[in-house]
Design a protein around this motif. Structure first.
Motif, PDB file in Angstrom:
ATOM      1  N   ASN A 188       0.852  -1.195   0.000  1.00 49.28           N
ATOM      2  CA  ASN A 188       0.000   0.000   0.000  1.00 49.28           C
ATOM      3  C   ASN A 188       0.890   1.248   0.000  1.00 49.28           C
ATOM      4  O   ASN A 188       1.031   1.940   1.011  1.00 49.28           O
ATOM      5  CB  ASN A 188      -0.907  -0.050   1.243  1.00 49.28           C
ATOM      6  N   TRP A 189       1.482   1.537  -1.144  1.00 50.34           N
ATOM      7  CA  TRP A 189       2.483   2.617  -1.251  1.00 50.34           C
ATOM      8  C   TRP A 189       1.878   3.992  -1.002  1.00 50.34           C
ATOM      9  O   TRP A 189       2.593   4.934  -0.656  1.00 50.34           O
ATOM     10  CB  TRP A 189       3.151   2.564  -2.619  1.00 50.34           C
ATOM     11  N   GLY A 190       0.579   4.147  -1.170  1.00 56.03           N
ATOM     12  CA  GLY A 190      -0.056   5.443  -0.922  1.00 56.03           C
ATOM     13  C   GLY A 190       0.157   5.905   0.512  1.00 56.03           C
ATOM     14  O   GLY A 190       0.315   7.099   0.791  1.00 56.03           O
ATOM     15  N   ARG A 191       0.189   4.945   1.439  1.00 56.69           N
ATOM     16  CA  ARG A 191       0.426   5.311   2.838  1.00 56.69           C
ATOM     17  C   ARG A 191       1.843   5.830   3.046  1.00 56.69           C
ATOM     18  O   ARG A 191       2.089   6.658   3.920  1.00 56.69           O
ATOM     19  CB  ARG A 191       0.165   4.107   3.743  1.00 56.69           C
ATOM     20  N   LEU A 249       3.521   7.564   0.804  1.00 58.05           N
ATOM     21  CA  LEU A 249       3.497   8.948   0.318  1.00 58.05           C
ATOM     22  C   LEU A 249       2.806   9.871   1.321  1.00 58.05           C
ATOM     23  O   LEU A 249       3.270  10.978   1.574  1.00 58.05           O
ATOM     24  CB  LEU A 249       2.817   9.031  -1.055  1.00 58.05           C
ATOM     25  N   GLY A 287       1.034   5.871  -9.317  1.00 60.80           N
ATOM     26  CA  GLY A 287       1.241   4.428  -9.253  1.00 60.80           C
ATOM     27  C   GLY A 287       1.947   3.864 -10.471  1.00 60.80           C
ATOM     28  O   GLY A 287       1.691   4.284 -11.596  1.00 60.80           O
ATOM     29  N   ILE A 339      -5.538   5.353  -1.800  1.00 57.69           N
ATOM     30  CA  ILE A 339      -4.651   6.243  -2.546  1.00 57.69           C
ATOM     31  C   ILE A 339      -4.066   5.497  -3.739  1.00 57.69           C
ATOM     32  O   ILE A 339      -3.693   4.340  -3.619  1.00 57.69           O
ATOM     33  CB  ILE A 339      -3.501   6.741  -1.638  1.00 57.69           C
ATOM     34  N   GLY A 340      -3.980   6.173  -4.883  1.00 59.38           N
ATOM     35  CA  GLY A 340      -3.157   5.652  -5.966  1.00 59.38           C
ATOM     36  C   GLY A 340      -3.887   5.117  -7.181  1.00 59.38           C
ATOM     37  O   GLY A 340      -3.245   4.847  -8.194  1.00 59.38           O
TER      38      GLY A 340
END
Lengths: 398, 398
Positions: free
Chosen positions: A316-319, A321, A351, B125-126
């Motif tokens: 969950n890369w959004g977290r 960022l 993404g 997110i994303g």
């Protein structure tokens, strides 16, 4: 300098050091809870680094004073109680412990003053120590230690609290040695990321040289281990030099050796952190300067939403960022990029293809964040946030 | 001013507002996921407060620009996707959504420009939003809204993500009203402690008056709700005034009414935070100034060891001292005191009699910390750190 790291040895690997650990009855469980590290000399140089917490435990207040002399003959350490937030009586307990160690060592034939004895404590904050048991233990442990030159592992075991394994390592240089032990599985955080560490060396090195080596090493190791953002009242790292090898290394070689020992102990602390299921390294690159790289990496390392996602092996890369975006550092939102274990998940702030399918099921996760604001980088070691962490820490004092 | 708070009403309680929520198919579950709040006037004044995260979602970038006019005719909100970190195409999606709302409202008979439409999004997110569904939903929701003056609750339901209950409240003053809705159960943090909030009023108030009331209210409410230290890319609080009551309250009365609505929504967000089992208020008193009181309270509110102890109903006050001790604020270690639910557990920096027996088994825990460094105080609302928090957040995107 050719060096060899051995994890089966610790503070008694260098010449001139004795150590041991005994069950003094401080822990209700009857486990080992009192450790002694003794420097036979010929030198008794020492340096220390302490918690930056404003609330300092009595043993920290005592040992900080002792270390202003640059000299130590012995370190007495107990688990089973932090002796923190115990008021003036708690400080008297620490002082009495140092006096008792000095008296016992003097009886044994080594004239020692309390001012040459550092004290370290770890365990629950807020309770007085059972001083009858501590003082009886001090007499016993000095006799026990007299028996031989080994005992480093017993000492490493006696300082464990929620640690599941003792942590020690020895670095053998050409003709001199550095050894160390550490404990600390929770409350690992910045401004000194561990509870208790004792490092010994038989190198010939004065207090200034030791202080320089220790400060450089802790700044790059324990200060960059951040398990839960919490910082203990008792954090202490001590470095003692006996000079027994009769070898005087260069400052550079001493720095490298102490750094290697601290780095290895740091990795051991991370691997045994409370509730850990993932070992996580957060690297921030492309920062305006090293300080900003550290601030940004620490913000991500402390973010509960990032840590729980990693526990769930969820890319969950959004977290990541969201966490770095709230750090007070320069970054370019249109160019920022993130990768997990080498796989790009976010490129130019959006993404990357396949980002949701990156496999994070292994035990080691490397997170790389590029800010595009400069050339500096830094890494913080942390762990995931697991059910076991919650379990262990919701029932610690009871 | 006599006032009455009613939680069964929300954004459509004030005169001049229509709202509704529909399932547009953005969420795979088929639940409500698109909400519209429409201001029929005669006034269309508005103010907004946005996330301070450097990584701002496309709808935040859009709405910030829109709000510079001090004017809003409608707010379109979606759950099911944050439209954050989606690059230039994500911004185009937001813009297209605002254009579609403006066109649909114009078709319906209210000439509207895209510049009068704020957009809010919440969710993962994303990922790009499914724009075919969003745009079809926009046409449908304008028709749906045309049906009546109620619909505030549907709107409040349509913005829910991991929320378990809709959050809304209305404050009835003598002859004017303020209504509001909110969503946000995770990522609640400083610099704006919620995801999405829309507040409406039929009072006569210009943009400056609204901005003053909103800034004061959010500074004391949402900015002081800190569930997990994380801060969203999408946080938005909007205040819209229709003037339909024809009553012009004093700035003081408007401030008080908006503060009361924000405070109540804040309490609802805290009570429904992810994994909450305890509602915790951390108050720091005796600080050198209000800023230091806030910094210290926030440090304690974010400490994982404090939060897990509270989850375990464990009066482990030592962790509170360790947490506050690392905050960069003035305090007196010899005098600092702590109490839990009114029972002193630490006095003059040491444990109070009976401290380990304080009963924290209830759902509400008040922690009071006195620093003895001045006269300022502040309170941060937070929650415990539970297994449910870890569970919910380790499996959110999957």
């Amino acid at each position: 300098m050719t060096v060899k790291l051995v994890r089966t040895q610790g503070v008694t690997a260098p010449a001139g050091f004795r150590a041991t650990g005994i069950p003094a009855g401080i822990k209700a469980s009857g486990k080992l809870d009192l450790a002694l590290v003794f420097n036979e000399g010929p030198d008794h140089h020492a340096a220390g680094v302490f918690t930056r917490n404003q609330i300092k435990a009595a043993p920290v207040q005592w040992s900080q004073q002792v270390l202003t002399t640059g000299r130590l003959r012995a370190v007495i350490l107990n688990s089973g109680g932090a002796n923190a937030c115990t008021g003036p009586l708690g400080f008297q307990d620490t002082h009495a412990t140092a006096e008792a160690v000095a008296a016992a060592l003097s009886d044994w034939g080594t004239e020692t003053g309390a001012i040459e004895v550092a004290v370290c404590s770890t365990g629950l904050i807020g309770d007085r120590l059972p001083m009858d048991k501590v003082l009886a233990g001090v007499t016993e442990i000095v006799h026990e230690m007299a028996g031989g030159l080994t005992g480093g592992e017993e000492a490493a075991r006696a300082i464990m609290t929620t640690d599941t394994v003792p942590k020690q390592v020895a670095l053998h240089a050409d003709s001199w040695t550095v050894g160390g032990m550490a404990k600390g599985a929770g409350m690992l955080a910045p401004s000194l990321a561990t509870m208790l560490v004792v490092i010994t060396t038989d190198a010939v090195a004065g207090p200034e040289m030791l202080r320089a080596a220790l400060n450089k090493a802790t700044g790059r190791t324990f200060d960059r281990l951040d398990i839960d953002g919490s910082c203990s009242t008792n954090d202490t790292v001590l470095l003692l030099a006996s000079g027994a090898s009769e070898v005087t290394p260069s400052q550079e070689d001493l720095d490298a050796a102490v750094l290697a020992v601290c780095d290895d102990l740091c990795a051991q602390l991370q691997a045994d952190a409370e509730g850990v299921t993932k070992r996580v390294a957060i690297t921030v690159a492309g920062a305006a300067n090293e300080e900003e790289a550290l601030v940004a990496a620490r913000a991500v390392a402390r973010d509960s939403l990032v840590k729980t996602a990693l526990f769930g092996s969820d890319p969950n890369w959004g977290r990541v960022l969201a966490a770095v975006g709230i750090a007070p550092v320069a970054l370019d939102p249109q160019r920022i990029s993130v990768s997990f274990n080498g796989s790009p998940v976010c490129v130019d702030g959006a993404g990357a293809p396949g980002a949701r399918e990156v496999d994070l099921s292994g035990e080691d996760i490397d997170v790389l964040i590029e800010l595009f604001a400069g050339d500096a980088s830094a890494t913080i070691r942390t762990t995931d946030l697991s059910h076991a962490y919650v379990e262990e820490n919701s029932a610690y004092s009871s």
